[in-house]
Design a protein around this motif. Structure first.
Motif, PDB file in Angstrom:
ATOM      1  N   CYS A 202      14.905  -0.865  34.051  1.00 45.19           N
ATOM      2  CA  CYS A 202      14.107  -1.343  35.181  1.00 45.19           C
ATOM      3  C   CYS A 202      13.313  -2.584  34.785  1.00 45.19           C
ATOM      4  CB  CYS A 202      13.172  -0.241  35.665  1.00 45.19           C
ATOM      5  SG  CYS A 202      14.025   1.228  36.276  1.00 45.19           S
ATOM      6  N   TYR A 203      12.729  -2.554  33.595  1.00 38.85           N
ATOM      7  CA  TYR A 203      11.978  -3.715  33.112  1.00 38.85           C
ATOM      8  C   TYR A 203      12.895  -4.933  33.042  1.00 38.85           C
ATOM      9  CZ  TYR A 203       8.449  -6.301  30.496  1.00 38.85           C
ATOM     10  OH  TYR A 203       7.511  -7.246  30.112  1.00 38.85           O
TER      11      TYR A 203
ATOM     12  N   SER B  99      20.154  -2.669  29.112  1.00 40.28           N
ATOM     13  CA  SER B  99      19.036  -3.464  28.631  1.00 40.28           C
ATOM     14  C   SER B  99      19.270  -3.807  27.164  1.00 40.28           C
ATOM     15  CB  SER B  99      17.718  -2.686  28.797  1.00 40.28           C
ATOM     16  OG  SER B  99      17.797  -1.420  28.154  1.00 40.28           O
TER      17      SER B  99
ATOM     18  N   THR C 292       8.931  -2.788  26.945  1.00 39.86           N
ATOM     19  CA  THR C 292       8.611  -1.523  27.615  1.00 39.86           C
ATOM     20  C   THR C 292       7.625  -0.701  26.795  1.00 39.86           C
ATOM     21  OG1 THR C 292      10.764  -1.462  28.722  1.00 39.86           O
ATOM     22  CG2 THR C 292       9.581   0.626  28.526  1.00 39.86           C
TER      23      THR C 292
ATOM     24  N   LEU D 209      20.947  -2.359  41.842  1.00 39.77           N
ATOM     25  CA  LEU D 209      20.828  -1.508  40.664  1.00 39.77           C
ATOM     26  C   LEU D 209      21.573  -0.182  40.800  1.00 39.77           C
ATOM     27  CD1 LEU D 209      17.066  -2.168  39.937  1.00 39.77           C
ATOM     28  CD2 LEU D 209      18.875  -2.418  38.247  1.00 39.77           C
TER      29      LEU D 209
ATOM     30  N   CYS E   4      18.176   0.529  45.068  1.00 37.69           N
ATOM     31  CA  CYS E   4      18.144   1.575  44.040  1.00 37.69           C
ATOM     32  C   CYS E   4      18.768   2.869  44.558  1.00 37.69           C
ATOM     33  CB  CYS E   4      16.704   1.824  43.600  1.00 37.69           C
ATOM     34  SG  CYS E   4      15.829   0.390  42.962  1.00 37.69           S
TER      35      CYS E   4
ATOM     36  N   PHE F 218      14.994  -4.713  46.221  1.00 35.87           N
ATOM     37  CA  PHE F 218      15.729  -4.029  45.164  1.00 35.87           C
ATOM     38  C   PHE F 218      16.484  -2.860  45.787  1.00 35.87           C
ATOM     39  CE2 PHE F 218      12.562  -6.310  42.855  1.00 35.87           C
ATOM     40  CZ  PHE F 218      13.053  -6.515  41.579  1.00 35.87           C
TER      41      PHE F 218
ATOM     42  N   LEU G  80      14.937   5.908  39.861  1.00 31.43           N
ATOM     43  CA  LEU G  80      15.117   4.474  39.665  1.00 31.43           C
ATOM     44  C   LEU G  80      14.157   3.680  40.544  1.00 31.43           C
ATOM     45  CD1 LEU G  80      16.746   2.148  38.396  1.00 31.43           C
ATOM     46  CD2 LEU G  80      18.418   2.422  40.235  1.00 31.43           C
TER      47      LEU G  80
ATOM     48  N   ILE H 187      10.449   3.949  39.279  1.00 33.08           N
ATOM     49  CA  ILE H 187      10.103   3.154  38.097  1.00 33.08           C
ATOM     50  C   ILE H 187      10.102   1.662  38.431  1.00 33.08           C
ATOM     51  CG2 ILE H 187      10.741   2.602  35.727  1.00 33.08           C
ATOM     52  CD1 ILE H 187      11.867   5.393  35.433  1.00 33.08           C
ATOM     53  N   ILE H 188      11.070   1.212  39.227  1.00 30.73           N
ATOM     54  CA  ILE H 188      11.073  -0.188  39.657  1.00 30.73           C
ATOM     55  C   ILE H 188       9.767  -0.513  40.374  1.00 30.73           C
ATOM     56  CG2 ILE H 188      12.057  -1.752  41.388  1.00 30.73           C
ATOM     57  CD1 ILE H 188      13.690  -1.859  38.925  1.00 30.73           C
TER      58      ILE H 188
ATOM     59  N   THR I 227      13.667   3.349  31.602  1.00 36.37           N
ATOM     60  CA  THR I 227      12.560   2.494  32.001  1.00 36.37           C
ATOM     61  C   THR I 227      12.813   1.045  31.591  1.00 36.37           C
ATOM     62  OG1 THR I 227      11.056   4.383  31.741  1.00 36.37           O
ATOM     63  CG2 THR I 227      10.049   2.202  31.863  1.00 36.37           C
TER      64      THR I 227
END
Length: 341
Positions: free
Chosen positions: A149-150, A282, A290, A255, A229, A227, A175, A178-179, A146
């Motif tokens: 994605c953030y 990340s 998050t 991504l 994904c 995006f 993916l 969550i995006i 997660t």
């Protein structure tokens, strides 16, 4: 402190090895409780990486998504039994321009060194984030995913122009979900349009403006940013569909992971003046943000619960194979190992 580490020694075969954790070092010792299997773990488990990569990486403990409880912290910053999220990325330098997850000197668990499939994990204290009470641990198990994605959405907000009336997401898997979910909170004024190929998965995007099958895209549809994904063999098609439909000077966030080269329509990239950027992994701040998001928007955790496909108790080494094989067969979502080792 003698510690068991469960390493993948070759595709589909785990062995236990032992190491010694220095109890006098300035580190936090965490006992994993919930570990989430990622596609990257599966690529190692199934041997779907180039032979040279496997020879270099293995043997290695898998899993980079997980939470646990503190066993020991000599400094007293973390209390025994405290629930925490473990950060897999480990930087060894700071750069005023390059983020920690892009520094070539950084190491990443279950890629450059042992992941979280251990009885206990010794972590630098900056690699540990407190997990507030009341958050579903099965969802918290894939906080790393997660947070990626953030992170990507934070980069998108820095790179893209301010017209964000309509944002497209290509993909209908974990993916993409969550995006889209995070975007619905961080860009609440934007219409979200989801492009996928599985009717049952597209049905999960109840908060989106509209969903489309990728082989039935209206010719006249357009959007400001997108995006990607999808990844794998579907990445080239997805990226080129985005290029076809995106408005001039839009931003494309890539991504999806693929082992193949992805040819793209550079002529239209130039004609439309598009900006394409990639995001991976990340950093600590993304984890903090998050976890804060979980607290500020508890209903998001409820949405994320629909991604938990199965929870498999792991009591011995035979359960490792059970969990990974079940993860291969799943229709979607995440496989979480309840780590009873």
């Amino acid at each position: 402190m003698l510690n068991a580490v469960y390493r993948l020694v070759e595709p589909r075969r785990f062995e236990v090895e032992w190491n010694d954790i220095d109890l006098t070092a300035d580190q936090v010792i965490v006992r994993p409780t919930h570990l989430s299997i990622c596609n990257a773990d599966q690529r190692y488990y199934q041997g779907r990486r180039p032979a040279a990569v496997l020879a270099k990486k293995l043997p290695m403990a898998l899993i980079h998504e997980g939470i646990g409880r503190v066993v020991m912290d000599r400094s007293g910053e973390f209390m025994p039994g405290q629930a925490v999220v473990m950060i897999p990325n480990t930087p060894y330098e700071e750069d005023e321009i390059i983020a920690e997850n892009y520094l070539r000197s950084s190491k990443f668990r279950a890629s450059g060194f042992d992941g979280f499939m251990q009885d206990n994990v010794a972590l630098r204290r900056d690699r540990v984030v407190p997990l507030p009470d009341g958050i579903n641990p099965e969802v918290a198990a894939f906080t790393e995913f997660t947070s990626v994605c953030y992170h990507a959405i934070s980069r998108f907000r820095n790179f893209s122009h301010s017209r964000r009336n309509r944002i497209a997401i290509w993909g209908d898997g974990n993916l993409a979900f969550i995006i889209a979910l995070i975007l619905s909170y961080r860009e609440p004024e934007a219409e979200l349009h989801i492009f996928g190929k599985h009717e049952d998965k597209l049905a999960n995007f109840s908060f989106a403006e509209a969903t489309y099958f990728i082989n039935e895209i209206p010719d006249d549809i357009t959007f400001d940013h997108a995006f990607e994904c999808v990844g794998s063999s579907g990445a080239p098609s997805a990226i080129n569909q985005i290029i076809d439909h995106i408005a001039p000077e839009g931003t494309i966030s890539i991504l999806g992971v693929t082992e193949e080269l992805a040819p793209i329509n550079t002529r239209m990239v130039l004609e439309k003046g598009l900006r394409i950027f990639g995001s991976s992994r990340s950093g600590r701040q993304d984890f903090l943000d998050t976890v804060n998001m979980y607290t500020e928007h508890p209903e998001m955790v409820t949405y994320l619960e629909c991604l938990v496909d199965s929870v498999i108790e792991v009591n011995d080494m035979t359960d490792f194979t059970t969990a990974f094989e079940a993860d291969i067969r799943k229709a979607g979502g995440k496989t979480v190992m309840l780590w009873n080792k």
